[in-house]
Design a protein around this motif. Structure first.
Motif, PDB file in Angstrom:
ATOM      1  N   ASP A  32       0.819  -1.216   0.000  1.00  0.00           N
ATOM      2  CA  ASP A  32       0.000   0.000   0.000  1.00  0.00           C
ATOM      3  C   ASP A  32       0.857   1.272   0.000  1.00  0.00           C
ATOM      4  O   ASP A  32       0.681   2.158   0.853  1.00  0.00           O
ATOM      5  CB  ASP A  32      -0.915   0.030   1.246  1.00  0.00           C
ATOM      6  N   SER A  47       2.152   0.151   4.296  1.00  0.00           N
ATOM      7  CA  SER A  47       1.811  -0.785   5.364  1.00  0.00           C
ATOM      8  C   SER A  47       3.028  -1.681   5.579  1.00  0.00           C
ATOM      9  O   SER A  47       3.816  -1.909   4.665  1.00  0.00           O
ATOM     10  CB  SER A  47       0.626  -1.662   4.959  1.00  0.00           C
ATOM     11  N   MET A  65      -1.369  -6.021  10.776  1.00  0.00           N
ATOM     12  CA  MET A  65      -0.114  -5.280  10.895  1.00  0.00           C
ATOM     13  C   MET A  65      -0.009  -4.511  12.210  1.00  0.00           C
ATOM     14  O   MET A  65      -0.996  -4.004  12.728  1.00  0.00           O
ATOM     15  CB  MET A  65       0.032  -4.319   9.719  1.00  0.00           C
ATOM     16  N   TRP A 100      -3.725  -0.589   8.823  1.00  0.00           N
ATOM     17  CA  TRP A 100      -3.786  -0.755   7.363  1.00  0.00           C
ATOM     18  C   TRP A 100      -3.166   0.442   6.640  1.00  0.00           C
ATOM     19  O   TRP A 100      -2.394   1.202   7.217  1.00  0.00           O
ATOM     20  CB  TRP A 100      -5.222  -1.068   6.949  1.00  0.00           C
ATOM     21  N   ALA A 101      -3.549   0.647   5.398  1.00  0.00           N
ATOM     22  CA  ALA A 101      -2.804   1.530   4.488  1.00  0.00           C
ATOM     23  C   ALA A 101      -2.783   3.006   4.935  1.00  0.00           C
ATOM     24  O   ALA A 101      -3.828   3.635   5.019  1.00  0.00           O
ATOM     25  CB  ALA A 101      -3.435   1.434   3.111  1.00  0.00           C
ATOM     26  N   ASP A 152      -8.060   3.285   4.437  1.00  0.00           N
ATOM     27  CA  ASP A 152      -7.331   3.799   3.271  1.00  0.00           C
ATOM     28  C   ASP A 152      -7.459   5.314   3.083  1.00  0.00           C
ATOM     29  O   ASP A 152      -7.864   5.794   2.006  1.00  0.00           O
ATOM     30  CB  ASP A 152      -7.768   3.061   1.993  1.00  0.00           C
ATOM     31  N   GLU A 239     -11.533   0.095  -2.756  1.00  0.00           N
ATOM     32  CA  GLU A 239     -10.632   0.635  -1.724  1.00  0.00           C
ATOM     33  C   GLU A 239      -9.455   1.322  -2.414  1.00  0.00           C
ATOM     34  O   GLU A 239      -9.420   1.468  -3.629  1.00  0.00           O
ATOM     35  CB  GLU A 239     -10.125  -0.494  -0.809  1.00  0.00           C
ATOM     36  N   THR A 288      -4.655  -8.230  -3.371  1.00  0.00           N
ATOM     37  CA  THR A 288      -4.844  -6.776  -3.298  1.00  0.00           C
ATOM     38  C   THR A 288      -4.038  -6.053  -4.377  1.00  0.00           C
ATOM     39  O   THR A 288      -3.039  -6.564  -4.879  1.00  0.00           O
ATOM     40  CB  THR A 288      -4.425  -6.224  -1.922  1.00  0.00           C
ATOM     41  N   HIS A 290      -2.893  -1.881  -4.835  1.00  0.00           N
ATOM     42  CA  HIS A 290      -2.954  -0.592  -4.111  1.00  0.00           C
ATOM     43  C   HIS A 290      -1.728   0.218  -4.505  1.00  0.00           C
ATOM     44  O   HIS A 290      -0.648  -0.313  -4.625  1.00  0.00           O
ATOM     45  CB  HIS A 290      -2.965  -0.892  -2.603  1.00  0.00           C
ATOM     46  N   ARG A 316       3.383  -8.672   1.304  1.00  0.00           N
ATOM     47  CA  ARG A 316       3.586  -8.007   0.020  1.00  0.00           C
ATOM     48  C   ARG A 316       4.900  -7.223  -0.023  1.00  0.00           C
ATOM     49  O   ARG A 316       5.568  -7.077   0.994  1.00  0.00           O
ATOM     50  CB  ARG A 316       2.378  -7.087  -0.228  1.00  0.00           C
TER      51      ARG A 316
HETATM   52  O1  FUB Z   1      -3.075  -3.552   3.631  1.00  0.00           O
HETATM   53  C1  FUB Z   1      -4.360  -3.824   4.114  1.00  0.00           C
HETATM   54  C2  FUB Z   1      -5.387  -3.505   3.097  1.00  0.00           C
HETATM   55  O2  FUB Z   1      -5.159  -4.269   1.927  1.00  0.00           O
HETATM   56  C3  FUB Z   1      -5.379  -2.096   2.602  1.00  0.00           C
HETATM   57  O3  FUB Z   1      -5.892  -1.165   3.517  1.00  0.00           O
HETATM   58  C4  FUB Z   1      -6.130  -2.269   1.360  1.00  0.00           C
HETATM   59  O4  FUB Z   1      -6.099  -1.190   0.488  1.00  0.00           O
HETATM   60  C5  FUB Z   1      -5.495  -3.507   0.789  1.00  0.00           C
HETATM   61  O5  FUB Z   1      -4.327  -3.222   0.078  1.00  0.00           O
END
Ligand code: FUB
Length: 338
Positions: A32, A47, A65, A100-101, A152, A239, A288, A290, A316
């Motif tokens: 992300d 992330s 995370m 998250w992101a 996000d 997202e 995913t 992003h 990732r």
């Molecule tokens: O990294 C966690 C979630 O996965 C993100 O918030 C989304 O956009 C997707 O990439």
């Protein structure tokens, strides 16, 4: 403490192709990527994916995370620095789980890190943390941003100096639970023939820690001027919102989630409506998709991720490639190299 990447990127004198499509770092898993140019240097706010053993499900519990690391580089193709832990979940007083992101912005002589995390009731909210330095460490505010929800966040600075936050994500990101800015834990995903759920926007106040106005929905229209239905899930918003401006036009880009495309829509002001223009990154390895888009030294770059290093959807690695426009302002679509 600064930590150099364990495996420096391969570079050569023939251009960037060999470099591009390689993970920016391989000492940690990252995803992300929200990139910005601060003080002439590229900072990437990703992330930090971690193998916690949380079982995989449709809510994304496996994306569990715990902290953020910020990456930086002088130029695309140059050495990348991992600046270590910039913010730890244990130092966010209201946080429950799943950082998250994130995204970042600079204003008032301060760097702001915006992040989604579930609160102690397991509801995703968006928080903010501050630092005097772009790489942190960041200190989190004691409460989430009032009126912000789901996941996000991305913060865009317009040419007139106003800042806007775009946010939201359906499924595990819980946007379906928010109608008219009210929370309903029973909020359902839309049926195929219903209108798709829309992303959200609010202008930020001068303090960069609150909204200056009520949160609004952003309309994304097809070429005939109609809103997408849920059945249009290869085009509708899921997202990963990002906003950039190119030749005076506003480019709102996002992931279609369960169809794994990165797509964009263009408009004439930050609030839209935006008209769908097409895919610019086809599905990558991993569920995913992003990204972020920035200009540096006259070139445009797409930061994105895939799972080259691990082969696992929740572990990732961020990458970068050049983004090219056609004369008419459309973006040349990219099929990520594997
Ligand atoms: O990294 C966690 C979630 O996965 C993100 O918030 C989304 O956009 C997707 O990439």
């Amino acid at each position: 403490p600064e930590k150099a990447d364990a495996k420096p990127m391969p570079t050569d004198s023939t251009g960037m192709d060999r470099y591009l499509s390689q993970p920016l770092v391989s000492n940690i898993y990252t995803a992300d990527p929200s990139a910005h140019v601060f003080n002439g240097r590229i900072y990437v706010y990703p992330s930090h994916d971690t193998a916690t053993g949380t079982p995989e499900n449709d809510n994304g519990d496996h994306f569990n995370m715990m902290d953020y690391h910020i990456l930086s580089m002088d130029a695309v193709g140059g050495p990348v620095t991992d600046h270590g832990v910039a913010l730890d979940i244990k130092n966010i007083p209201w946080a429950g789980r799943q950082l998250w992101a994130p995204d970042a912005a600079f204003a008032n002589g301060t760097y702001y890190l915006y992040f989604p995390v579930k609160d102690k009731q397991d509801v995703f909210r968006i928080g903010v943390a501050t630092s005097a330095k772009p790489e942190g460490p960041f200190v989190a505010e004691k409460e989430p941003i009032k009126g912000a929800y789901s996941i996000d966040p991305t913060v865009f600075k317009d040419d007139d100096g106003k800042y806007y936050m775009y946010f939201g994500g359906i499924w595990g990101g819980q946007l379906q639970r928010w109608n008219n800015n009210k929370y309903d834990s029973a909020g359902k995903l839309r049926k195929p023939d219903e209108l798709a759920i829309l992303p959200r926007i609010a202008r930020l106040s001068a303090d960069m820690k609150s909204f200056a106005e009520p949160v609004k929905e952003i309309k994304i229209l097809d070429s005939a001027g109609n809103l997408f239905k849920e059945a249009n899930n290869d085009k509708r918003f899921f997202e990963a919102a990002w906003m950039h401006k190119y030749k005076g036009k506003y480019y709102f880009s996002y992931s279609t989630g369960d169809t794994h495309n990165l797509v964009y829509a263009t408009g004439d002001n930050p609030y839209g409506p935006f008209t769908y223009r097409g895919i610019f990154l086809y599905p990558v390895e991993g569920w995913t998709n992003h990204h972020s888009i920035i200009e540096k030294d006259g070139k445009w770059f797409l930061f994105y991720h895939d799972v080259q290093l691990s082969g696992k959807t929740h572990l990732r690695n961020v990458k970068v490639t050049e983004l090219k426009y056609n004369e008419d302002g459309t973006i040349q679509p990219i099929h990520a190299q594997k």
